[in-house]
Design a protein around this motif. Sequence first.
Motif, mmCIF file in Angstrom:
data_model
loop_
_atom_site.group_PDB
_atom_site.id
_atom_site.type_symbol
_atom_site.label_atom_id
_atom_site.label_comp_id
_atom_site.label_asym_id
_atom_site.label_seq_id
_atom_site.Cartn_x
_atom_site.Cartn_y
_atom_site.Cartn_z
ATOM 1 N N VAL A 26 0.765 -1.281 0.116
ATOM 2 C CA VAL A 26 0.012 0.115 0.039
ATOM 3 C C VAL A 26 0.836 1.134 -0.036
ATOM 4 O O VAL A 26 0.523 2.044 -0.659
ATOM 5 C CB VAL A 26 -0.862 -0.107 1.148
ATOM 6 N N SER A 27 1.952 1.252 0.659
ATOM 7 C CA SER A 27 2.821 2.415 0.859
ATOM 8 C C SER A 27 3.441 2.508 -0.576
ATOM 9 O O SER A 27 3.874 3.807 -0.702
ATOM 10 C CB SER A 27 3.846 2.018 1.979
ATOM 11 N N LEU A 28 3.767 1.424 -1.136
ATOM 12 C CA LEU A 28 4.385 1.943 -2.679
ATOM 13 C C LEU A 28 3.415 2.480 -3.668
ATOM 14 O O LEU A 28 3.922 3.223 -4.232
ATOM 15 C CB LEU A 28 4.892 0.516 -3.175
ATOM 16 N N ARG A 29 2.063 2.417 -3.570
ATOM 17 C CA ARG A 29 1.266 2.948 -4.150
ATOM 18 C C ARG A 29 1.068 4.363 -3.614
ATOM 19 O O ARG A 29 1.093 5.307 -4.499
ATOM 20 C CB ARG A 29 -0.044 2.284 -4.190
ATOM 21 N N GLY A 30 1.004 4.687 -2.328
ATOM 22 C CA GLY A 30 0.862 5.795 -1.848
ATOM 23 C C GLY A 30 2.169 6.711 -2.092
ATOM 24 O O GLY A 30 1.804 8.040 -2.255
ATOM 25 N N GLY A 83 7.297 7.363 4.421
ATOM 26 C CA GLY A 83 8.256 7.018 5.836
ATOM 27 C C GLY A 83 8.252 5.519 6.174
ATOM 28 O O GLY A 83 9.163 5.016 6.579
ATOM 29 N N VAL A 84 6.986 4.969 5.927
ATOM 30 C CA VAL A 84 7.069 3.367 6.170
ATOM 31 C C VAL A 84 7.970 2.671 5.263
ATOM 32 O O VAL A 84 8.827 1.867 5.589
ATOM 33 C CB VAL A 84 5.420 2.787 5.817
ATOM 34 N N LEU A 85 8.141 3.029 3.921
ATOM 35 C CA LEU A 85 9.246 2.442 3.111
ATOM 36 C C LEU A 85 10.592 2.565 3.639
ATOM 37 O O LEU A 85 11.285 1.777 3.437
ATOM 38 C CB LEU A 85 8.892 2.812 1.700
ATOM 39 N N CYS A 86 10.796 3.847 3.900
ATOM 40 C CA CYS A 86 12.289 4.277 4.563
ATOM 41 C C CYS A 86 12.778 3.311 5.689
ATOM 42 O O CYS A 86 13.594 2.506 5.750
ATOM 43 C CB CYS A 86 12.032 5.581 4.840
ATOM 44 N N ILE A 87 11.772 3.036 6.887
ATOM 45 C CA ILE A 87 11.971 2.374 7.874
ATOM 46 C C ILE A 87 12.004 0.660 7.294
ATOM 47 O O ILE A 87 12.884 -0.011 7.866
ATOM 48 C CB ILE A 87 10.880 2.532 8.918
ATOM 49 N N ALA A 88 11.111 0.390 6.485
ATOM 50 C CA ALA A 88 11.305 -1.070 5.927
ATOM 51 C C ALA A 88 12.590 -1.269 5.269
ATOM 52 O O ALA A 88 13.220 -2.457 5.367
ATOM 53 C CB ALA A 88 10.048 -1.312 4.915
ATOM 54 N N VAL A 89 13.222 -0.275 4.520
ATOM 55 C CA VAL A 89 14.460 -0.836 4.102
ATOM 56 C C VAL A 89 15.327 -0.811 4.977
ATOM 57 O O VAL A 89 16.463 -1.703 4.961
ATOM 58 C CB VAL A 89 15.004 0.624 2.893
ATOM 59 N N VAL A 90 15.507 0.237 6.256
ATOM 60 C CA VAL A 90 16.473 0.192 6.935
ATOM 61 C C VAL A 90 16.388 -1.250 7.860
ATOM 62 O O VAL A 90 17.436 -1.809 8.133
ATOM 63 C CB VAL A 90 16.057 1.440 8.051
ATOM 64 N N LEU A 91 15.168 -1.571 8.035
ATOM 65 C CA LEU A 91 15.047 -2.938 8.988
ATOM 66 C C LEU A 91 15.841 -4.070 8.077
ATOM 67 O O LEU A 91 16.106 -4.900 8.820
ATOM 68 C CB LEU A 91 13.807 -3.162 9.351
ATOM 69 N N LEU A 92 15.311 -3.893 6.788
ATOM 70 C CA LEU A 92 15.780 -5.175 5.824
ATOM 71 C C LEU A 92 17.226 -5.221 5.740
ATOM 72 O O LEU A 92 17.945 -6.248 5.997
ATOM 73 C CB LEU A 92 15.251 -4.966 4.668
ATOM 74 N N MET A 93 18.119 -4.038 5.708
ATOM 75 C CA MET A 93 19.381 -3.840 5.533
ATOM 76 C C MET A 93 20.172 -4.492 6.746
ATOM 77 O O MET A 93 21.209 -5.050 7.058
ATOM 78 C CB MET A 93 19.722 -2.365 5.340
ATOM 79 N N GLN A 94 19.238 -4.061 8.026
ATOM 80 C CA GLN A 94 20.071 -4.238 9.488
ATOM 81 C C GLN A 94 19.746 -5.926 9.502
ATOM 82 O O GLN A 94 20.712 -6.486 9.823
ATOM 83 C CB GLN A 94 19.309 -3.589 10.442
ATOM 84 N N GLY A 95 18.701 -6.378 9.283
ATOM 85 C CA GLY A 95 18.491 -7.971 9.436
ATOM 86 C C GLY A 95 19.545 -8.658 8.656
ATOM 87 O O GLY A 95 19.953 -9.684 8.981
ATOM 88 N N VAL A 96 19.591 -8.233 7.126
ATOM 89 C CA VAL A 96 20.275 -9.066 6.380
ATOM 90 C C VAL A 96 21.625 -9.050 6.493
ATOM 91 O O VAL A 96 22.538 -9.912 6.585
ATOM 92 C CB VAL A 96 19.633 -8.642 4.726
ATOM 93 N N LEU A 97 22.047 -7.702 6.480
ATOM 94 C CA LEU A 97 23.541 -7.336 6.697
ATOM 95 C C LEU A 97 24.335 -7.465 7.868
ATOM 96 O O LEU A 97 25.427 -8.156 8.146
ATOM 97 C CB LEU A 97 24.073 -5.860 6.078
ATOM 98 N N PHE A 332 13.033 4.157 -4.463
ATOM 99 C CA PHE A 332 12.185 5.475 -4.472
ATOM 100 C C PHE A 332 12.472 6.015 -6.019
ATOM 101 O O PHE A 332 11.366 6.574 -6.400
ATOM 102 C CB PHE A 332 12.691 6.574 -3.382
ATOM 103 N N LEU A 333 13.495 5.761 -6.626
ATOM 104 C CA LEU A 333 13.455 6.305 -8.053
ATOM 105 C C LEU A 333 12.582 5.379 -9.156
ATOM 106 O O LEU A 333 12.116 5.896 -9.933
ATOM 107 C CB LEU A 333 15.110 6.292 -8.601
ATOM 108 N N VAL A 334 12.394 4.127 -8.724
ATOM 109 C CA VAL A 334 11.715 3.100 -9.517
ATOM 110 C C VAL A 334 10.146 3.524 -9.067
ATOM 111 O O VAL A 334 9.413 3.829 -9.968
ATOM 112 C CB VAL A 334 11.807 1.952 -8.949
#
Length: 346
Positions: A26-30, A83-97, A332-334
């Motif tokens: 939903v956030s991607l659309r918003g 903002g939701v997408l920003c936090i999702a990206v951060v959490l994904l990077m933290q969890g994976v890396l 975000f560019l995509v």
Amino acid sequence: MHVPDGFINAPVSAVAGVVAAGAVAVSLRGARRELDEKTAPLAGLVAAFVFAVQMLNFPVAAGTSGHLLGGALAAMLVGPWTGVLCIAVVLLMQGVLFADGGLTALGVNIDVMGVVTVVTAYALFRGLVLVLPRTRRSVTLASFVAALVSVPASAAAFTLVYAVGGTTDVPLGKVLTAMVGVHVLIGIGEAVITMLTVGAVLAVRPDLVYGARGLTAPLKLRVGGELVDAAPATPAAPASAGSPRKLWIGGVVTALVLAGFVSFYASASPDGLEKVAADQGIDAKAEEYEHATADSPLADYGVRGIAAERLSGGLAGVIGVGATLAAGTGVFLVVRRRRTAAAESA
């Protein structure tokens, strides 16, 4: 606040993952409505900045530390959907890396640290700016209050998830009291960081603060005894309408310095969730779970093979900022291009 594997059982973690995936979709659309050619790169910077500041644990009380959650800050600067997408990206990077926050608990973390903080903060922020005078000072004050409330709201949300799917039998009242109590103190630090950052961007590029858009009251003229809106002024080539390149470069440099150097001086005390989990026994079964990326060369925010602790941690922070900046900006560019393509088709 990063929830590790083993705190929440598998069924509830799966449901939380579905909810998080829906929120991201939903956030991607918003976000298409929020991002333009200026704010898309800024959104990637916000994600990288949140990553960097989350490395700066600050002491609160009784051997406990806290760090920025970032949902409120991201919502104020680039909008709630982005903002939701920003936090999702951060959490994904933290969890994976960095093996920070469980991968099975990624959905829980996005819901609690991303969705709840953004929704709570932005709703409260918008309500405050509607009743406060339309000034920059009001925007910074509203951002302070919204960020402060978002942190204990996130702690309460975790308690609710724990009540449904906790893997240990701990009285819910004790968990709620401990979580909300310590995170109110952490929320003060969150509020100060958010207010200072929003205020700094407002001072140099108010047009790039999403939460401040449309808040300037129109000039009134008295005509025939009645107040009417004056025609808007059209200054030639205002400085604020130019490229945000300087702000972007300054933000990237700041994030790199914070993650690569200042993070070495962060508090080593356990954060709010770690402290409550240890005191209340929430983490009793967490030791049974090994993080899926525990063997990552960047696990625990250090570079494997580098013995010097300061160099290892600083280099890991710099890599994390770079990876988060690249991933966030790419996403975000995509999203921005899809908005442009949709507009052209229409």
